[in-house]
Design a protein around this motif. Sequence first.
Motif: not given
Ligand SMILES: Nc1ncnc2c1ncn2[C@@H]1O[C@H](COP(=O)(O)OP(=O)(O)OP(=O)(O)O)[C@@H](O)[C@H]1O
Length: 396
Positions: A149-150, A153-156, A178, A187, A292, A349, A353
């Motif tokens: 989902p948006t 945490g995909k990038t993380t 992105e 990061k 996505h 998991y 933070r």
């Molecule tokens: N599991 C998590 N729980 C809560 N916050 C998270 C988690 N993983 C990442 N974050 C935080 O949420 C924010 C968005 O994370 P991230 O960019 O990794 O998501 P994404 O899925 O890649 O977003 P997008 O859909 O916009 O591509 C960041 O600030 C990150 O630090």
Amino acid sequence: MLRSQIRSLSQIHLQPILCTFRRRHIHTARILCQSATVTDSLDLAADSNRLPMSRIDTIRDTLLPDDTISQTSFHKSNSSNDQDNNKSRRMRTNSHHDNVLGFGDLRQQVYKEILDPEESRGVLSTDLPALNRILKGHRPGELTIVTGPTGGGKTTVMSQLSLDYCKSGVPTLWGSFEILNQRLAKKMLYQFASKDLSQYPTELDKWADEFDKLPLYFLKFFSSTAINTVLDACQHAVDQYGVQHIVLDNLQFMLSQQGNSSLDRWELQDRAIHELRSFATTQNVHISLVVHPRKDPGEQMDINSVFGSAKVTQEADNVIILQKEGLGGMQYIDIKKNRYDGTTGVIPYIFERETLKIRSCTEEEMNKVSSRSSHSSSQSSTTRYSSKSFKSGRSF
Ligand SMILES: Nc1ncnc2c1ncn2[C@@H]1O[C@H](COP(=O)(O)OP(=O)(O)OP(=O)(O)O)[C@@H](O)[C@H]1O
């Protein structure tokens, strides 16, 4: 002379033959030659220029007289003129087509997979050992699709995992379409140091110096970029820096503003997937592609939630979904497809933070989830998930 020539072939199935040679049991060696596919082995040795063709022929003729060749030949001779047929077979095997293989061409790789499974399993994750239990490592030549989902945490997670493999010596190229490279690198640096470095400014240089030593590269592109332009840069990184892992985050941003209609966009995406798939295979690199979902689902996602046509997940070797919240509010990595050995499963998991990293849940945390889920399932008809099913890696 003959013995040393044969020893230098070092093909696994020649070992018993070499052994009998060493004991001067030439007759036994000949019999072994008849049963082993020694001709393929000799062809391999010739193809790889390990021995000159004339020497190969000497060995072949000594160990495999013409009547023996016709016995071991895959294409059995129907003609009465065995000698001519043997010659023509040799010509056939020596002038092979690049795109037609016999088992002999694959034999060594098959042996390696059977006898040395650890080697073929790929690089293991240090941060998430539970992932190794399901995916069995990070291998070259594969395409992994990551969705969720948006803001889920995909990038993380991809940043953390790619860093993990990179630290184990996998040269990595990041294409961040992105978020800006400096944000991504920040990061990654926090994840590398396992701390929020804004709280430790005096340590910044030390960590940055260490980070700088990693075989890690970034594509300069941002947002809409033609797939051929991206792959051109990837090819350079593979050739120049020996890159083995390419992370592209994400497909929609990369292809944005290309194509006029939604049909065009689906076709564009299919073509991009096809190009990426073949790049991974031909260049023997692992491509991790963030895609996505179709729409932001309120509930759990499945393999059909990935945006685009079915081609995306069909072409992938692995499909990983970051599920936002399972029962009890636990997030989990959901491995929906694993072409390597078919194992699928989930890894609950926790996101920390401070380090911007995820870690597997402890047993205690899982038991808490389990008891919460059994409590709620006694109140509703929701499916019950036991901590045992988490641990065994079984799919929900
Ligand atoms: N599991 C998590 N729980 C809560 N916050 C998270 C988690 N993983 C990442 N974050 C935080 O949420 C924010 C968005 O994370 P991230 O960019 O990794 O998501 P994404 O899925 O890649 O977003 P997008 O859909 O916009 O591509 C960041 O600030 C990150 O630090």
